[in-house]
Design an enzyme around this catalytic site. Structure first.
Site, PDB file in Angstrom:
ATOM      1  N   SER A 109      92.122  -7.469 -16.002  1.00  0.00           N
ATOM      2  CA  SER A 109      92.128  -6.413 -14.988  1.00  0.00           C
ATOM      3  C   SER A 109      91.392  -5.207 -15.539  1.00  0.00           C
ATOM      4  O   SER A 109      91.781  -4.639 -16.572  1.00  0.00           O
ATOM      5  CB  SER A 109      93.563  -6.017 -14.644  1.00  0.00           C
TER       6      SER A 109
ATOM      7  N   HIS B 163      89.251  -9.289 -12.594  1.00  0.00           N
ATOM      8  CA  HIS B 163      90.210  -8.804 -11.597  1.00  0.00           C
ATOM      9  C   HIS B 163      89.991  -7.306 -11.375  1.00  0.00           C
ATOM     10  O   HIS B 163      90.013  -6.513 -12.317  1.00  0.00           O
ATOM     11  CB  HIS B 163      91.627  -9.077 -12.093  1.00  0.00           C
TER      12      HIS B 163
ATOM     13  N   ASP C 162      91.131  -3.939  -9.302  1.00  0.00           N
ATOM     14  CA  ASP C 162      92.269  -3.352  -8.588  1.00  0.00           C
ATOM     15  C   ASP C 162      91.860  -2.136  -7.772  1.00  0.00           C
ATOM     16  O   ASP C 162      91.489  -1.098  -8.336  1.00  0.00           O
ATOM     17  CB  ASP C 162      93.337  -2.929  -9.602  1.00  0.00           C
TER      18      ASP C 162
ATOM     19  N   MET D  47      93.089   0.785  -5.288  1.00  0.00           N
ATOM     20  CA  MET D  47      94.326   1.492  -4.905  1.00  0.00           C
ATOM     21  C   MET D  47      93.994   2.731  -4.094  1.00  0.00           C
ATOM     22  O   MET D  47      93.038   3.439  -4.411  1.00  0.00           O
ATOM     23  CB  MET D  47      95.078   1.934  -6.157  1.00  0.00           C
TER      24      MET D  47
ATOM     25  N   HIS E  49      91.615  -7.187  -5.724  1.00  0.00           N
ATOM     26  CA  HIS E  49      93.014  -7.039  -5.312  1.00  0.00           C
ATOM     27  C   HIS E  49      93.153  -5.707  -4.576  1.00  0.00           C
ATOM     28  O   HIS E  49      93.102  -4.640  -5.193  1.00  0.00           O
ATOM     29  CB  HIS E  49      93.883  -7.076  -6.578  1.00  0.00           C
TER      30      HIS E  49
ATOM     31  N   MET F 123      95.130  -2.919  -2.928  1.00  0.00           N
ATOM     32  CA  MET F 123      96.439  -2.284  -2.758  1.00  0.00           C
ATOM     33  C   MET F 123      96.200  -1.097  -1.840  1.00  0.00           C
ATOM     34  O   MET F 123      96.273   0.074  -2.258  1.00  0.00           O
ATOM     35  CB  MET F 123      96.996  -1.870  -4.129  1.00  0.00           C
TER      36      MET F 123
ATOM     37  N   MET G 110     103.310 -10.681  -7.534  1.00  0.00           N
ATOM     38  CA  MET G 110     103.340  -9.479  -8.370  1.00  0.00           C
ATOM     39  C   MET G 110     104.565  -9.541  -9.286  1.00  0.00           C
ATOM     40  O   MET G 110     105.687  -9.745  -8.816  1.00  0.00           O
ATOM     41  CB  MET G 110     103.423  -8.211  -7.518  1.00  0.00           C
TER      42      MET G 110
ATOM     43  N   ASP H  83     100.341 -11.305 -11.497  1.00  0.00           N
ATOM     44  CA  ASP H  83      99.733 -10.009 -11.819  1.00  0.00           C
ATOM     45  C   ASP H  83     100.794  -9.013 -12.262  1.00  0.00           C
ATOM     46  O   ASP H  83     101.681  -8.645 -11.477  1.00  0.00           O
ATOM     47  CB  ASP H  83      98.999  -9.489 -10.566  1.00  0.00           C
TER      48      ASP H  83
HETATM   49  C1  DX5 Z   1      99.038  -3.414 -11.024  1.00  0.00           C
HETATM   50  C2  DX5 Z   1      97.697  -4.091 -10.980  1.00  0.00           C
HETATM   51  C3  DX5 Z   1      97.470  -4.990 -12.138  1.00  0.00           C
HETATM   52  C4  DX5 Z   1      97.461  -4.271 -13.460  1.00  0.00           C
HETATM   53  C5  DX5 Z   1      97.957  -5.190 -14.510  1.00  0.00           C
HETATM   54  O1  DX5 Z   1      99.216  -2.658  -9.896  1.00  0.00           O
HETATM   55  O2  DX5 Z   1      97.567  -4.870  -9.802  1.00  0.00           O
HETATM   56  O3  DX5 Z   1      96.324  -5.808 -11.972  1.00  0.00           O
HETATM   57  O4  DX5 Z   1      96.201  -3.783 -13.831  1.00  0.00           O
HETATM   58  O5  DX5 Z   1      98.046  -4.492 -15.699  1.00  0.00           O
HETATM   59  P1  DX5 Z   1      98.901  -4.993 -16.928  1.00  0.00           P
HETATM   60  O6  DX5 Z   1      98.365  -6.362 -17.304  1.00  0.00           O
HETATM   61  O7  DX5 Z   1      98.659  -3.968 -17.953  1.00  0.00           O
HETATM   62  O8  DX5 Z   1     100.324  -5.087 -16.484  1.00  0.00           O
HETATM   63 ZN    ZN Z   2      95.958  -6.454  -9.642  1.00  0.00          ZN
END
Ligand code: DX5
Ligand code: ZN
Length: 231
Positions: free
Chosen positions: A12, A37, A39, A41, A70, A72, A141, A177
């Site tokens: 990620s 990956h 993310d 947000m 991903h 969010m 998750m 994740d």
């Molecule tokens: C959390 C994200 C993850 C995050 C995972 O909201 O969707 O992808 O980056 O990070 P680690 O592996 O550090 O828990």
């Molecule tokens: Zn993620």
């Protein structure tokens, strides 16, 4: 993108250098990452803001494997085309992001991407049952989404196993994740996960200029998962 159930380690980039995603992506790929990956947000669906489709498009040039995006964010539907244009291979939306997830998953596939469905820790995996035929991936998750580096929620392991059983022989990836490290990689692989997202436990100890730790981390995660793999 051919389907298989081999273990895939997906770093990620939330744990990468935000001023130099391109170099960090190239470094983790050279060190053995299977997918990247990404993310996204929005500060509304989750209590943190990362970046949007323009950034995703800019980093696409550096991804040679699979770009796993991903989302969010809520709502999702107005942004699907932008992420298709940005070059996402897999686009994952949360079940909790809106009332019309069925339509969202259809729209993701219609835009030419693989469709992913993410479930928050508070959502029972049974909720995915009516949607499975529209999914190429389901993401369980194992933290509450929003931040890297959080503690793995142990009770989610049972949900991963349940989801794997629900999927049966359908070609749907089981992604996990949040909080994946050497110990929890074994637990989730044993329960049936094949895509392991890992931020902190991949990027820890390395830099793009000194990426050896990235490779060691990825190999160790893969070994732990392969040794524990249930099917
Ligand atoms: C959390 C994200 C993850 C995050 C995972 O909201 O969707 O992808 O980056 O990070 P680690 O592996 O550090 O828990
Ligand atoms: Zn993620």
């Amino acid at each position: 993108m051919d389907f298989d159930r081999s273990i895939k380690i997906a770093p990620s980039i939330l744990a990468a250098d935000f001023a130099d995603f391109g170099r960090d992506i190239e470094a983790v790929e050279a060190e053995g990452a299977d997918w990247i990956h990404v993310d996204v947000m929005d500060g509304h669906f989750v209590p943190n803001i990362s970046f949007g489709p323009q950034t995703v498009k800019a980093i696409r040039k550096h991804v040679r494997t699979v770009m796993d995006v991903h989302l969010m964010i809520a709502p999702v539907d107005p942004y699907i085309d932008a992420f298709a244009q940005a070059g996402a291979d897999v686009l994952t939306a949360h079940l909790e992001a809106g009332p019309h997830t069925h339509r969202t998953l259809q729209a993701i596939r219609s835009a030419g991407m693989k469709s992913g469905l993410a479930l928050n820790p508070g959502t029972p995996v049974e909720a995915a049952a009516p949607l499975l035929d529209l999914c190429d991936l389901v993401c369980v998750m194992t933290v509450n989404p929003g931040f890297g580096g959080q503690a793995f929620i142990e009770s989610q392991v049972g949900q991963i196993g349940q989801l794997r059983a629900m999927i049966g022989d359908r070609n749907i990836h089981v992604e996990v994740d949040g909080g994946v490290d050497l110990r929890t990689a074994s637990l989730v692989a044993d329960a049936g996960a094949d895509v392991l997202v890992a931020g902190t436990s991949v990027f820890n100890g390395g830099t793009a200029a000194k990426p050896r730790a990235y490779g060691e981390n990825i190999r160790a995660l893969r070994e732990a998962a392969d040794n524990a793999k249930g099917d």
